[in-house]
Design an enzyme around this catalytic site. Structure first.
Site, mmCIF file in Angstrom:
data_model
loop_
_atom_site.group_PDB
_atom_site.id
_atom_site.type_symbol
_atom_site.label_atom_id
_atom_site.label_comp_id
_atom_site.label_asym_id
_atom_site.label_seq_id
_atom_site.Cartn_x
_atom_site.Cartn_y
_atom_site.Cartn_z
ATOM 1 N N ASP A 142 127.126 18.401 -21.020
ATOM 2 C CA ASP A 142 127.540 17.099 -21.526
ATOM 3 C C ASP A 142 126.265 16.451 -22.079
ATOM 4 O OD1 ASP A 142 128.828 14.798 -22.227
ATOM 5 O OD2 ASP A 142 129.882 14.570 -20.327
HETATM 6 C C1 BGC Z 1 130.927 12.394 -22.927
HETATM 7 C C2 BGC Z 1 131.539 13.658 -23.509
HETATM 8 C C3 BGC Z 1 131.383 13.629 -25.005
HETATM 9 C C4 BGC Z 1 129.923 13.492 -25.350
HETATM 10 C C5 BGC Z 1 129.646 13.489 -26.842
HETATM 11 C C6 BGC Z 1 129.519 12.140 -23.414
HETATM 12 O O1 BGC Z 1 129.095 10.858 -23.074
HETATM 13 O O2 BGC Z 1 130.953 12.474 -21.513
HETATM 14 O O3 BGC Z 1 132.887 13.745 -23.151
HETATM 15 O O4 BGC Z 1 131.946 14.784 -25.571
HETATM 16 O O5 BGC Z 1 129.443 12.275 -24.814
HETATM 17 O O6 BGC Z 1 130.110 12.341 -27.430
#
Ligand code: BGC
Length: 774
Positions: free
Chosen positions: A276
């Site tokens: 993530d």
């Molecule tokens: C989120 C993810 C997301 C990523 C990119 C993170 O803060 O937890 O679900 O895909 O950001 O935007």
């Protein structure tokens, strides 16, 4: 010399990439320099106000095209020697999250379709529809230049206050897993990759980057991992995103047991794993653990990995393995196939799919005396600030830059309902005035602030009730990434909101007129205290940009509701078993807080409820609910008959008939729960094992339904022996309309069996006192 020839060969044969074999990819990996490898396992970074850093990647080797698709969450480095293009990653579960404008095309827009949120989609219990929606995402993403969709998300709704529950499917792993698999199959059939996330046990937002989730191996395997396993087996997602949290002391992205022993060795996963965004702490540990790609990528990570290989701390073979995992999937992407996105997806077509899915995801919770559907000629008093500012979805990365939003008011008007215009203009003026008082959001991740509910005097309501035939009140809630919801004024209704409901109800009911409540919410709220005041309650969830039209489709009877709850609505928040430790405890309350609003403080969340999540708890402990899991009414009735249960080897096949015994055409969700004999380890009262949805049955029409489950699905996990097992005894196969309403039952005797042995993984570092029925 060899390298140059090889590179030239590869540049020249680029468009043949679809045929590239794994062996050829391994050969390419052998040809890559250390630097080239490092810039394949990290992304090109992300511009965050105050955090932007210049890439220190060697320009001669790799290049960045950070803005290849404006507003996308991440991009990979290009490789000049081998001609690798940049690959684009974009969120998310409710639609393609990209910027609607691009500098290079000032006269064009790139708005994306806001589809219904995940909870709404799982409420359809319709895997064909989930696949159709996935395909629509795939086509739209591909035409907008996206290679990997950062969706779907399938974390378990462990607690009603989970801030991102709207992005997730269900409290049940079978429902979540099956909807995920169908969605992924839809996305990937269009030639872009799906990324299932967040792997795993990321069930709260508070302190998420510093949170240690402490959970037993049994609960992990039976509840939190199960949906991911179904998705891996049934749809082979190109990518998996590991989660922010630790699992029993180790960050998910640094967790070798999770990413290698379980995911690759036990489940046979073939895609790659990405972090993530900015997750985990140690890039070298992440590489070792099999977290192939670090997103969005930082200079520090590149340096750390390079140094670790150079000083022998990280064997280069590990880097090779990770690069190869990544390239095997990159080679399938539109960018590697040199596909030229048109920038013009079929937004008109996707709008129709979004509307259809939104109406099918609505759950009719109450409908006394056929209050709904409304008479087409009824004069409607439309109440609620959310009728004007209708909510498409939640905030954070699950948000979508959509071109428009159809409010409930507009939807009712489009459907031809006669609305109380005087009331409407009062709401319009009030919402405008109140909205002006709310400062605009400074950061994209801030939660949307809703306008407070407008109140009415008894006298005003008397007149409105006099002038109209029915009252419809839309009630809204929103939430988003980075924070969990709260009880007061969020899960629970505020005093003003309760007053408005009671007063409208009294005014209309005293004149023998009906009162309908529309719930435009992202997650579960309290309903027990006020549901008696309504004649009908329609749960629309957050249904995307076509919200108003889709709601009007159900309210007018154009669509017969067929959604069923994918989560339990408890009587009180205190009834939820996981509430005891949600959303975790801060470990050192004196620890200094970071300036970064997104950073957390070290904390711990102990999953003491074990396997008793959602209906598994309410059912097993006989706790009353307000609306039970799987519940949902229809404008028609269904009869179930002729259940036959047959075992053939490991497979158990159930056949039955469903007849539409009412007068309106409609679809029914058939749910199979199994009650298993208790053994040395206790089991929940019953568990969902399979489900199916009928076609749109005409009045009097019958459909034969076949459901399948197998011995492995019926097994429980015994951490003592590290194996999936069956206890000997009678297994009750319950065909039900919801978790509390059995329709048909059959028993089958099964012998004791060790179905599968596993490795010994995920041992919690502290003893968990798990909830028990004994
Ligand atoms: C989120 C993810 C997301 C990523 C990119 C993170 O803060 O937890 O679900 O895909 O950001 O935007």
């Amino acid at each position: 010399m060899k390298k140059i020839i090889f590179s030239l060969f590869f540049c020249a044969t680029f468009s043949l990439s679809a045929q590239t074999t794994d062996a050829e990819i391994n050969q390419i990996v052998d040809q890559l320099s250390l630097e080239e490898k490092v810039y394949l396992v990290i992304g090109t970074g992300m511009d965050i106000p105050g955090m932007t850093e210049e890439s220190n990647a060697p320009q001669a080797v790799v290049g960045t095209t950070k803005d290849k698709v404006a507003g996308a969450a991440g991009t990979s480095y290009t490789n000049k020697n081998f001609g690798f293009p940049a690959v684009v990653f974009a969120d998310g579960p409710a639609g393609i999250r990209i910027s609607p404008v691009r500098e290079e095309f000032p006269d064009e827009t790139f708005y994306a379709t806001a589809f219904p949120t995940a909870t709404s989609l799982s409420s359809t219990w319709n895997v064909d529809l989930a696949q159709e929606i996935g395909s629509a995402f795939g086509r739209e993403g591909k035409e907008y230049g996206v290679d990997f969709l950062l969706a779907p998300a399938l974390n378990i709704h462990r607690h009603p206050l989970g801030g991102r529950n709207f992005e997730y499917y269900s409290e049940d792993p079978v429902l979540a897993g099956k909807i995920t698999a169908a969605f992924v199959n839809g996305v990937q059939a269009e030639g872009i990759g799906a990324t299932i996330k967040h792997f795993v046990a990321n069930n709260s937002e508070t302190n998420r980057t510093e949170l240690n989730t402490v959970v037993s191996e049994r609960a992990l395997r039976e509840i939190y991992l199960k949906g991911f396993k179904i998705a891996v087996e049934e749809s082979n997602p190109w990518a998996i995103m590991s989660s922010y949290n630790k699992i029993n002391g180790t960050y998910a992205s640094e967790n070798e047991e999770l990413l290698n022993n379980l995911l690759r060795e036990e489940w046979g996963y073939e895609g790659f794993v990405m972090t993530d965004w900015f997750a985990g702490k140690d890039p070298v540990a992440q590489m070792r653990a099999g977290n192939d790609l670090l997103m969005p990528g930082t200079n520090q990570q590149a340096t750390a990995i390079m140094t670790a290989v150079n000083n022998g701390e990280l064997p280069e073979e590990i880097l090779d393995r990770n690069v190869s995992n990544i390239l095997k999937q990159y080679y399938k992407t539109p960018s590697f196939k040199d596909y030229k996105p048109t920038g013009k997806p079929d937004l008109e077509g996707n709008k129709k799919i979004a509307r259809k899915a939104a109406s099918e995801g609505m759950v009719l919770l109450k409908n006394i005396d056929k209050t709904l559907p409304l008479d087409q000629n009824a004069k409607v008093a439309l109440f609620g600030v959310t009728s004007v500012e209708t909510i498409s979805g939640g905030t954070g990365s699950g948000d979508v830059n959509k071109a428009y939003m159809v409010s409930v008011t507009e939807g009712f008007e489009n459907a031809g309902f006669e609305l109380d215009q005087d009331l409407l203009s009062k709401y319009d003026a009030y919402v405008k005035e109140e909205r002006a008082k709310i400062p605009p959001k400074e950061m994209f991740f801030e939660k949307d602030i809703l306008v407070p509910e407008q109140t009415w005097t008894t006298g005003e309501l008397e007149t409105i009730a006099e002038n109209n035939d029915v009252a419809v009140f839309t009630f809204g809630r929103t939430s988003g990434e980075f924070q969990d919801r709260v009880v007061e004024g969020d899960f629970e209704l505020s005093e003003e909101e309760l007053q408005v409901i009671r007063n409208i109800s009294n005014a209309f009911r005293s004149k023998n007129k009906k009162f309908v409540v529309l719930l435009n919410i992202g997650g579960v709220i309290e309903t027990q205290s006020w549901k008696g005041a309504a004649d009908a309650i329609l749960l629309s969830w957050q249904p995307g940009q076509e919200a108003g039209n889709a709601i009007a489709d159900v309210v007018s009877g154009k669509v017969n509701p067929s959604g069923k709850l994918p989560v339990t609505f408890p009587v009180s928040i205190n009834d939820v078993a996981s509430g005891k430790n949600f959303p975790g405890t801060v470990l050192d309350t004196t620890a200094p807080k970071s300036q970064n609003p997104l950073a957390g403080v070290p904390s711990e969340e102990i999953y003491e409820e074990g396997i008793y999540v959602g209906y598994r708890y309410f059912d097993s402990f006989d706790v009353e609910t307000s609306f039970t899991f799987g519940f949902g009414l229809s404008y028609t009735d269904f009869e179930y008959s002729d259940l036959k249960v047959n075992r053939d080897g490991n497979e158990i096949k159930l056949e039955l008939s469903v007849t539409n015994s009412g007068e309106t055409a409609g679809k029914e969700v058939v749910q199979l729960y199994v009650n298993s004999p208790q053994g040395s380890l206790e089991k929940p009262e019953k568990e969902l094992k399979a489900f199916a949805k009928t076609k749109n049955l005409k009045s009097g029409e019958t459909e034969k339904i076949t459901l399948r489950t197998d011995i492995e699905d019926l097994a429980y996990y015994d951490p003592g022996t590290n194996s999936w097992k069956l206890n000997a005894g009678n297994y009750r196969f319950i065909i039900a309309g919801d978790a509390q309403t059995p329709k048909l039952e059959e028993e089958l005797f099964l012998e004791e069996k060790e179905v599968k042995t596993t490795q010994d993984l995920f041992n919690p570092e502290i003893a968990i006192e798990e909830l028990t029925r004994n």
